[in-house]
Design a protein around this motif. Sequence first.
Motif, PDB file in Angstrom:
ATOM      1  N   UNK A   1      22.106  12.840  -1.516  1.00 27.57           N
ATOM      2  CA  UNK A   1      22.506  14.180  -1.088  1.00 27.57           C
ATOM      3  C   UNK A   1      23.921  14.513  -1.564  1.00 27.57           C
ATOM      4  N   UNK A   2      24.813  13.521  -1.534  1.00 21.88           N
ATOM      5  CA  UNK A   2      26.176  13.750  -2.007  1.00 21.88           C
ATOM      6  C   UNK A   2      26.193  14.057  -3.495  1.00 21.88           C
ATOM      7  N   UNK A   3      25.416  13.306  -4.283  1.00 19.77           N
ATOM      8  CA  UNK A   3      25.335  13.599  -5.715  1.00 19.77           C
ATOM      9  C   UNK A   3      24.798  15.005  -5.949  1.00 19.77           C
ATOM     10  N   UNK A   4      23.800  15.397  -5.149  1.00 21.43           N
ATOM     11  CA  UNK A   4      23.222  16.738  -5.305  1.00 21.43           C
ATOM     12  C   UNK A   4      24.244  17.820  -4.968  1.00 21.43           C
ATOM     13  N   UNK A   5      25.070  17.583  -3.946  1.00 23.17           N
ATOM     14  CA  UNK A   5      26.078  18.569  -3.551  1.00 23.17           C
ATOM     15  C   UNK A   5      27.104  18.788  -4.660  1.00 23.17           C
ATOM     16  N   UNK A   6      27.336  17.764  -5.472  1.00 20.15           N
ATOM     17  CA  UNK A   6      28.332  17.854  -6.545  1.00 20.15           C
ATOM     18  C   UNK A   6      27.778  18.524  -7.796  1.00 20.15           C
ATOM     19  N   UNK A   7      26.489  18.884  -7.751  1.00 22.82           N
ATOM     20  CA  UNK A   7      25.824  19.447  -8.928  1.00 22.82           C
ATOM     21  C   UNK A   7      25.327  20.846  -8.600  1.00 22.82           C
ATOM     22  N   UNK A   8      25.510  21.773  -9.521  1.00 22.29           N
ATOM     23  CA  UNK A   8      24.979  23.117  -9.347  1.00 22.29           C
ATOM     24  C   UNK A   8      23.615  23.224 -10.029  1.00 22.29           C
ATOM     25  N   UNK A   9      22.837  24.194  -9.599  1.00 21.44           N
ATOM     26  CA  UNK A   9      21.548  24.436 -10.247  1.00 21.44           C
ATOM     27  C   UNK A   9      20.438  23.561  -9.710  1.00 21.44           C
ATOM     28  N   UNK A  10      19.335  23.541 -10.446  1.00 20.81           N
ATOM     29  CA  UNK A  10      18.150  22.812 -10.026  1.00 20.81           C
ATOM     30  C   UNK A  10      18.281  21.314 -10.312  1.00 20.81           C
ATOM     31  N   UNK A  11      17.526  20.532  -9.541  1.00 14.61           N
ATOM     32  CA  UNK A  11      17.537  19.083  -9.673  1.00 14.61           C
ATOM     33  C   UNK A  11      16.167  18.609 -10.147  1.00 14.61           C
ATOM     34  N   UNK A  12      16.128  17.429 -10.735  1.00 20.96           N
ATOM     35  CA  UNK A  12      14.880  16.798 -11.138  1.00 20.96           C
ATOM     36  C   UNK A  12      14.857  15.382 -10.598  1.00 20.96           C
ATOM     37  N   UNK A  13      13.796  15.049  -9.851  1.00 20.00           N
ATOM     38  CA  UNK A  13      13.593  13.665  -9.417  1.00 20.00           C
ATOM     39  C   UNK A  13      12.405  13.091 -10.163  1.00 20.00           C
ATOM     40  N   UNK A  14      12.615  11.950 -10.798  1.00 24.84           N
ATOM     41  CA  UNK A  14      11.561  11.242 -11.511  1.00 24.84           C
ATOM     42  C   UNK A  14      10.923  10.209 -10.584  1.00 24.84           C
ATOM     43  N   UNK A  15       9.595  10.080 -10.676  1.00 22.80           N
ATOM     44  CA  UNK A  15       8.904   9.121  -9.818  1.00 22.80           C
ATOM     45  C   UNK A  15       9.098   9.445  -8.351  1.00 22.80           C
ATOM     46  N   UNK A  16       8.860  10.694  -7.992  1.00 18.83           N
ATOM     47  CA  UNK A  16       9.193  11.154  -6.631  1.00 18.83           C
ATOM     48  C   UNK A  16       8.265  10.574  -5.565  1.00 18.83           C
ATOM     49  N   UNK A  17       7.152   9.969  -5.959  1.00 17.12           N
ATOM     50  CA  UNK A  17       6.276   9.306  -4.997  1.00 17.12           C
ATOM     51  C   UNK A  17       5.785  10.237  -3.912  1.00 17.12           C
ATOM     52  N   UNK A  18       5.878   9.778  -2.681  1.00 16.54           N
ATOM     53  CA  UNK A  18       5.424  10.576  -1.536  1.00 16.54           C
ATOM     54  C   UNK A  18       6.539  11.439  -0.957  1.00 16.54           C
ATOM     55  N   UNK A  19       7.694  11.493  -1.646  1.00 19.96           N
ATOM     56  CA  UNK A  19       8.714  12.470  -1.281  1.00 19.96           C
ATOM     57  C   UNK A  19       9.798  12.011  -0.340  1.00 19.96           C
ATOM     58  N   UNK A  20      10.000  10.704  -0.199  1.00 20.51           N
ATOM     59  CA  UNK A  20      11.015  10.217   0.731  1.00 20.51           C
ATOM     60  C   UNK A  20      12.383  10.829   0.448  1.00 20.51           C
ATOM     61  N   UNK A  21      12.779  10.889  -0.829  1.00 20.52           N
ATOM     62  CA  UNK A  21      14.065  11.486  -1.204  1.00 20.52           C
ATOM     63  C   UNK A  21      13.914  12.976  -1.460  1.00 20.52           C
ATOM     64  N   UNK A  22      12.881  13.351  -2.168  1.00 19.12           N
ATOM     65  CA  UNK A  22      12.701  14.752  -2.564  1.00 19.12           C
ATOM     66  C   UNK A  22      12.678  15.695  -1.363  1.00 19.12           C
ATOM     67  N   UNK A  23      11.995  15.311  -0.293  1.00 16.19           N
ATOM     68  CA  UNK A  23      11.931  16.199   0.873  1.00 16.19           C
ATOM     69  C   UNK A  23      13.295  16.410   1.509  1.00 16.19           C
ATOM     70  N   UNK A  24      14.143  15.398   1.471  1.00 18.74           N
ATOM     71  CA  UNK A  24      15.485  15.557   2.037  1.00 18.74           C
ATOM     72  C   UNK A  24      16.345  16.459   1.162  1.00 18.74           C
ATOM     73  N   UNK A  25      16.156  16.387  -0.149  1.00 22.61           N
ATOM     74  CA  UNK A  25      16.868  17.306  -1.040  1.00 22.61           C
ATOM     75  C   UNK A  25      16.440  18.743  -0.778  1.00 22.61           C
TER      76      UNK A  25
END
Length: 250
Positions: free
Chosen positions: A26-50
């Motif tokens: 989440x901290x890395x995402x906050x430091x980045x503008x625009x859309x994000x890409x998660x590779x191998x997102x699986x069942x969404x453990x990280x993606x859903x929090x983003x």
Amino acid sequence: MTDQSIYPSLYHAHHSLYTEDIPFWLTLAEECSGELLELGCGSGRVLMRLAEAGRHVYGIELDAGMLRVLRRLLSPDQRRQVRLIQADFTRFRLERRFGLVLLPCNTYSTLNAMQRQSLLACVRWCLQPGGRFAFSIPNPQLLQHLPRRSEAEAEEIFPHPVDGEPVQVSSEWRRTSRQFILTWRYDHLLPDGRVDRLSVSVAHELTAVQEYLAELRSAGFISFVQYGDFDFSSFTPDSPNWILLAQASD
């Protein structure tokens, strides 16, 4: 014998218990503008929090079962933030550019050298100028010094996603000269005393950190920040993890 199709649901129930790394991503995402890409997102453990944090995020996952679980779990608000793509994340092409591409969950070290080369070319293509690529793996230097084999060790107990009966998770590992092979055993404890077991193994390449860095430089990444854990501590030979934040050249 457990139906293998239940594995994505068992995987999510098991791995969603692990949240230690979420603030880091989440901290890395906050430091980045625009859309994000998660590779191998699986069942969404990280993606859903983003998505919960209000970020627009693309997720690439090859396993259709994992994506079915993820789509079922997404809330209406999260669905508006997310685009899911079923594809091999080592061979994809998106006509979009991202400021940050993530590969969490110790996935990078499960790839061989050819797969990593292909993945890095894909990541390099879809990053904005100066964009960053971040991944985490178990510290290969630490793994290389572990004993050849472990005893089975109980980890967690959680309710089975279908019937609510207990699932006992245990893990064990063995090390070869080139790989660290981790096996999870999911024991579904049935009311009549029977145990229905599903075993899943994942092999991590014991590639040296310097070899990984050389591959990234060859792929056009020019700046690296290395962490040893998800508290942003510096990487050392004894760190539990190797977490890399690599910046692409313009």
